[in-house]
Design a protein around this motif. Structure first.
Motif, short mmCIF file in Angstrom:
data_model
loop_
_atom_site.label_atom_id
_atom_site.label_comp_id
_atom_site.label_asym_id
_atom_site.label_seq_id
_atom_site.Cartn_x
_atom_site.Cartn_y
_atom_site.Cartn_z
N TRP A 124 5.41 6.21 10.95
CA TRP A 124 4.18 6.53 10.21
C TRP A 124 2.99 6.01 10.99
O TRP A 124 3.06 4.98 11.69
N ARG B 58 -5.17 2.08 7.75
CA ARG B 58 -4.42 0.83 7.53
C ARG B 58 -4.24 0.50 6.05
O ARG B 58 -3.24 -0.11 5.66
N GLY B 59 -5.17 0.92 5.23
CA GLY B 59 -5.06 0.63 3.81
C GLY B 59 -3.91 1.35 3.12
O GLY B 59 -3.52 0.99 2.00
N ARG B 60 -3.35 2.35 3.78
CA ARG B 60 -2.24 3.10 3.20
C ARG B 60 -0.90 2.77 3.86
O ARG B 60 0.11 3.42 3.58
N PRO C 288 2.66 1.54 4.81
CA PRO C 288 3.80 1.01 4.07
C PRO C 288 4.22 -0.35 4.62
O PRO C 288 3.85 -0.73 5.73
#
Length: 409
Positions: free
Chosen positions: A49, A53-55, A57
């Motif tokens: 992925w 960065r806020g998303r 995993p």
């Protein structure tokens, strides 16, 4: 979450990336697919992925990039690192005004023949470590300094211990013992030498140049190699105009390397070849022209025409003893008309195309997790700060192989 990046985790998060170069325009801006304030996740040696960065995993291990840049590992599609001996005196003489010719190769041939397998392997491994520390994660390695059946075969055996990308270059130059019988040497290369070397190589190459092999001999060598299942490459148009580019395009070679002296017809042929499903890549070797004080290739003309361009080191003891693709990027930007984006793409995705690889040279999901953390906020620094060490850490297949991402000098 652990921050120990020295092990080989099943999943790794590289977080807080200031600039991420993916080389996938569908993921980011421009041809290099640039993303800002990004993160990247690795699972089982592959990119799983990448995105904001806020998303990101979660992963087993987290590395904080602290706003630094991440680029794909460099793909060096042209090197000659299986050799023995030293040619520093030749370099000094050249810097004093003696012009470069292909004849100096024979000096390295004599030293390589005299070296043991262990000595050749030690030297090759040292140069691989050196290149890796500077961000190179995929490296093509040629034979060509043995020029006997046994010495070419053992050179390829050494090369195969340091890379998957091995190239049979028995047609490098005609060795001294065949000086009066060059046709006999071509017979040897296309006969017993090819028979011994084909099982150890993926590629076959030829130096199609004055002082080396003419068009007819080069075509014969490449055709014989193709019959044995090897894929063709060409050294061409380095020392002057010649048939190298035309021959490479005609035979569907993966790459024609040097391309220093090109006609308008050569540029057009490479642009036309770029439209094929498997293009013939123009691989430029700026370190050679820097080290031999020759004119640089006109990268701008190739790019504007639509040719596919790669940058490679040509690391060798004679005409270019550097393993630094960062240096090549800086020279290409400064002296060859390339933008920083184009040069970085050519040293990563371009090199991958020259090796017909789809698993390296980019950082889209599914690619090998070969990545470089720069001690810089943006990839333009590779050209902006020439000669300055900027590689903080290197991962190959998701494993840290050089540097320390947590150490900030």
């Amino acid at each position: 979450m652990s921050t120990d990046s020295s092990a080989v985790p099943s999943s790794l998060l590289v977080d807080a990336i200031g600039t991420l170069v993916t080389n996938d325009p569908s993921l980011g801006q421009g041809a290099v697919g640039e993303m800002s304030d990004a993160a990247l996740v690795v699972e089982d040696g592959r990119v799983a992925w990448c995105g904001p960065r806020g998303r990101a995993p979660a992963a087993d291990v987290r590395v904080d990039a602290e706003g630094r840049c991440v680029v794909p590992g460099f793909v060096d599609s042209h090197s000659h690192i299986v050799f023995a001996g030293d040619r520093s005196r030749e370099f000094a003489a050249r810097m004093s005004g003696r012009p470069y010719t292909a004849g100096g190769i024979r000096t390295t041939v004599a030293a390589t023949r005299a070296a043991t397998d262990a000595e050749l392997l030690e030297g090759a491994r040292r140069l691989v470590r050196e290149a890796r520390a500077q961000g190179t994660t995929t490296l093509e390695v040629k034979s060509g300094y043995g020029l006997t059946v046994d010495d070419e075969a053992r050179s390829l055996s050494v090369a195969a211990r340091v890379t998957e990308e091995t190239t049979f270059l028995g047609a490098h130059v005609v060795p001294p013992e065949y000086a009066d019988d060059p046709a006999g040497y071509v017979d040897l290369v296309t006969g017993p030498m090819l028979e011994a070397c084909a099982p150890r190589a993926r590629w076959i190459d030829v130096f199609c140049e004055r002082g080396a092999f003419d068009e007819d001999a080069a075509r014969r060598v490449l055709t014989a190699g193709t019959v044995r299942g090897l894929l063709p490459r060409v050294h061409g148009n380095q020392l002057g105009p010649g048939p190298g580019v035309r021959l490479a395009v005609e035979l569907g070679a993966a790459s024609v390397d040097h391309c220093t002296c090109l006609s308008a017809e050569d540029v057009d042929a490479l642009a036309q070849a770029a439209r094929r499903p498997r293009p013939t890549v123009a691989t430029l070797l700026p370190g050679v022209d820097f080290s031999t004080r020759r004119p640089y290739p006109d990268a701008r003309a190739l790019l504007d025409a639509g040719a596919v361009v790669a940058l490679a080191s040509d690391c060798n003891p004679g005409s270019c003893f550097t393993s630094s693709l960062a240096f090549c990027i800086a020279v290409a930007v400064r002296d060859m008309g390339m933008t920083p984006d184009e040069a970085v793409w050519s040293a990563t995705a371009g090199g991958a195309r020259a090796l017909r690889r789809t698993d390296v040279g980019h950082l889209a999901p599914g690619a090998r997790a070969d990545l470089v953390l720069l001690e810089a906020p943006h990839h333009v620094y590779l050209a902006y700060r020439p000669g300055v060490p900027q590689v903080a850490a290197v991962w190959k297949d998701g494993q840290l192989v050089a540097g320390d991402p947590g150490h900030r000098g």
